[in-house]
Design a protein around this motif. Structure first.
Motif, PDB file in Angstrom:
ATOM      1  N   LYS A  12       0.831  -1.251  -0.075  1.00  0.00           N
ATOM      2  CA  LYS A  12      -0.051   0.054   0.122  1.00  0.00           C
ATOM      3  C   LYS A  12       0.955   1.111  -0.017  1.00  0.00           C
ATOM      4  O   LYS A  12       0.612   2.250  -0.763  1.00  0.00           O
ATOM      5  N   ALA A  13       1.800   1.334   1.044  1.00  0.00           N
ATOM      6  CA  ALA A  13       2.632   2.694   1.010  1.00  0.00           C
ATOM      7  C   ALA A  13       3.563   2.611  -0.300  1.00  0.00           C
ATOM      8  O   ALA A  13       3.491   3.852  -0.794  1.00  0.00           O
ATOM      9  N   ASP A  14       4.078   1.584  -0.768  1.00  0.00           N
ATOM     10  CA  ASP A  14       4.769   1.843  -2.115  1.00  0.00           C
ATOM     11  C   ASP A  14       4.006   2.243  -3.408  1.00  0.00           C
ATOM     12  O   ASP A  14       4.435   3.121  -4.250  1.00  0.00           O
ATOM     13  N   PHE A  15       2.619   1.827  -3.354  1.00  0.00           N
ATOM     14  CA  PHE A  15       1.680   2.196  -4.428  1.00  0.00           C
ATOM     15  C   PHE A  15       1.385   3.662  -4.297  1.00  0.00           C
ATOM     16  O   PHE A  15       1.362   4.379  -5.219  1.00  0.00           O
ATOM     17  N   GLU A  16       1.210   4.148  -3.134  1.00  0.00           N
ATOM     18  CA  GLU A  16       1.014   5.405  -2.920  1.00  0.00           C
ATOM     19  C   GLU A  16       2.066   6.464  -3.204  1.00  0.00           C
ATOM     20  O   GLU A  16       1.727   7.337  -4.004  1.00  0.00           O
ATOM     21  N   THR A  17       3.265   6.003  -2.854  1.00  0.00           N
ATOM     22  CA  THR A  17       4.397   6.797  -3.360  1.00  0.00           C
ATOM     23  C   THR A  17       4.581   6.773  -4.576  1.00  0.00           C
ATOM     24  O   THR A  17       5.050   7.830  -5.371  1.00  0.00           O
ATOM     25  N   SER A  18       4.373   5.428  -5.466  1.00  0.00           N
ATOM     26  CA  SER A  18       4.719   5.596  -6.624  1.00  0.00           C
ATOM     27  C   SER A  18       3.640   6.338  -7.528  1.00  0.00           C
ATOM     28  O   SER A  18       4.054   6.989  -8.591  1.00  0.00           O
ATOM     29  N   ILE A  19       2.366   6.210  -7.298  1.00  0.00           N
ATOM     30  CA  ILE A  19       1.196   7.051  -7.666  1.00  0.00           C
ATOM     31  C   ILE A  19       1.490   8.310  -7.714  1.00  0.00           C
ATOM     32  O   ILE A  19       1.343   9.304  -8.307  1.00  0.00           O
ATOM     33  N   ASN A  20       1.964   8.972  -6.458  1.00  0.00           N
ATOM     34  CA  ASN A  20       2.156  10.393  -6.107  1.00  0.00           C
ATOM     35  C   ASN A  20       3.028  10.859  -7.017  1.00  0.00           C
ATOM     36  O   ASN A  20       3.125  12.123  -7.336  1.00  0.00           O
ATOM     37  N   THR A  21       4.093  10.249  -7.136  1.00  0.00           N
ATOM     38  CA  THR A  21       5.384  10.703  -8.102  1.00  0.00           C
ATOM     39  C   THR A  21       5.069  10.422  -9.447  1.00  0.00           C
ATOM     40  O   THR A  21       5.416  11.383 -10.162  1.00  0.00           O
TER      41      THR A  21
END
Length: 260
Positions: free
Chosen positions: A109-118
């Motif tokens: 979840k955390a990695d997807f959030e960071t990936s999508i945000n950037t």
């Protein structure tokens, strides 16, 4: 004289863009980086003059708007080429397959959030911040650096099950590029997703050799990773040749829909 803005210019392909474009003294070359002083110091150490480096963070629309205002002063209120290079890829998750996240749901979840945000939201922030300047140009080209890791044929033929969050977020970015292309076509703005190929940007030699073997399942004649200089020079040829009829497409540094 052409003006270029490179978002994500602190290292790798972004920094190489600054080097390569600066070789033509008629270009106005502007790089965006979270830490512009470090990039400026590196440029000075490498003997690369006449490159402007401004503060700009893909995840901060305020910093991008401020950078666009400064760019306007340097380019007579227009930008010919906007190249969005910055991206996020995690060392912790790049080797994980979908089932590798079993028991690691919070990491997923955390990695997807960071990936999508950037990789997705950050691209939209950047394009929107500079779009007015791009529209004022006669050239009107926006290029988003993507990756062949989004290609279904490569994933299937090379059997690449890892790099889940990076690949998925970049695939979403390719869709965003199509959306911009459709919206802006009537105004003559060309928007392109561009894969740089397999580029030497800091992995071990053993890893590059491993990746080359994997990718030969997709492209048997693949010779291996290329330098940032080779990649950027090839990309610039594609960028120079792309037409409004191709706006929205995802092309490789070879100018084709084959990544390698």
């Amino acid at each position: 004289m052409a003006s270029y803005v490179i978002a994500g210019a602190s290292r790798g392909l972004g920094y190489q863009y600054l080097q390569t474009l600066n070789s033509n003294p008629s270009n106005t070359v502007i790089g965006l980086a979270r830490n512009p002083s470090a990039v400026q110091s590196q440029l000075a150490a490498d003997g690369i003059p006449n490159v402007h480096v401004l503060a700009g963070d893909l995840t901060s629309p305020a910093s991008l708007s401020a950078a666009a205002a400064e760019v306007s002063k340097l380019t007579n209120s227009k930008v010919d080429y906007l190249i969005v290079n910055g991206a996020y890829v995690s060392d912790k998750t790049s080797g994980l397959t979908p089932t590798g996240f079993v028991g690691n749901e919070e990491l997923l979840k955390a990695d997807f959030e960071t990936s999508i945000n950037t990789n997705v939201v950050g691209v939209i922030y950047t394009i929107n911040a500079f779009l007015g300047l791009v529209k004022a140009s006669a050239i009107k080209k926006v290029v988003v650096i993507s990756t062949g890791m989004t290609e279904p044929d490569l994933i299937k033929e090379a059997e690449v099950a890892a790099s889940v969050t990076y690949s998925a977020s970049k695939a979403a970015t390719n869709v965003v590029v199509y959306k911009y292309a459709v919206e802006l076509k009537s105004e003559g703005v060309i928007v392109l997703a561009l894969s740089p190929g397999l580029v030497r940007t800091g992995l071990s030699e053993e890893m590059y050799e491993y990746l080359a073997e994997v990718f030969r399942k997709y492209e048997p004649g693949f010779k291996g990773a290329i330098s940032t200089k080779e990649s950027v020079e090839a990309q610039l040829k594609v960028i120079g040749a792309v037409t409004i009829e191709q706006s929205g497409e995802f092309l490789s540094h070879l100018g084709t829909k084959r990544w390698l």
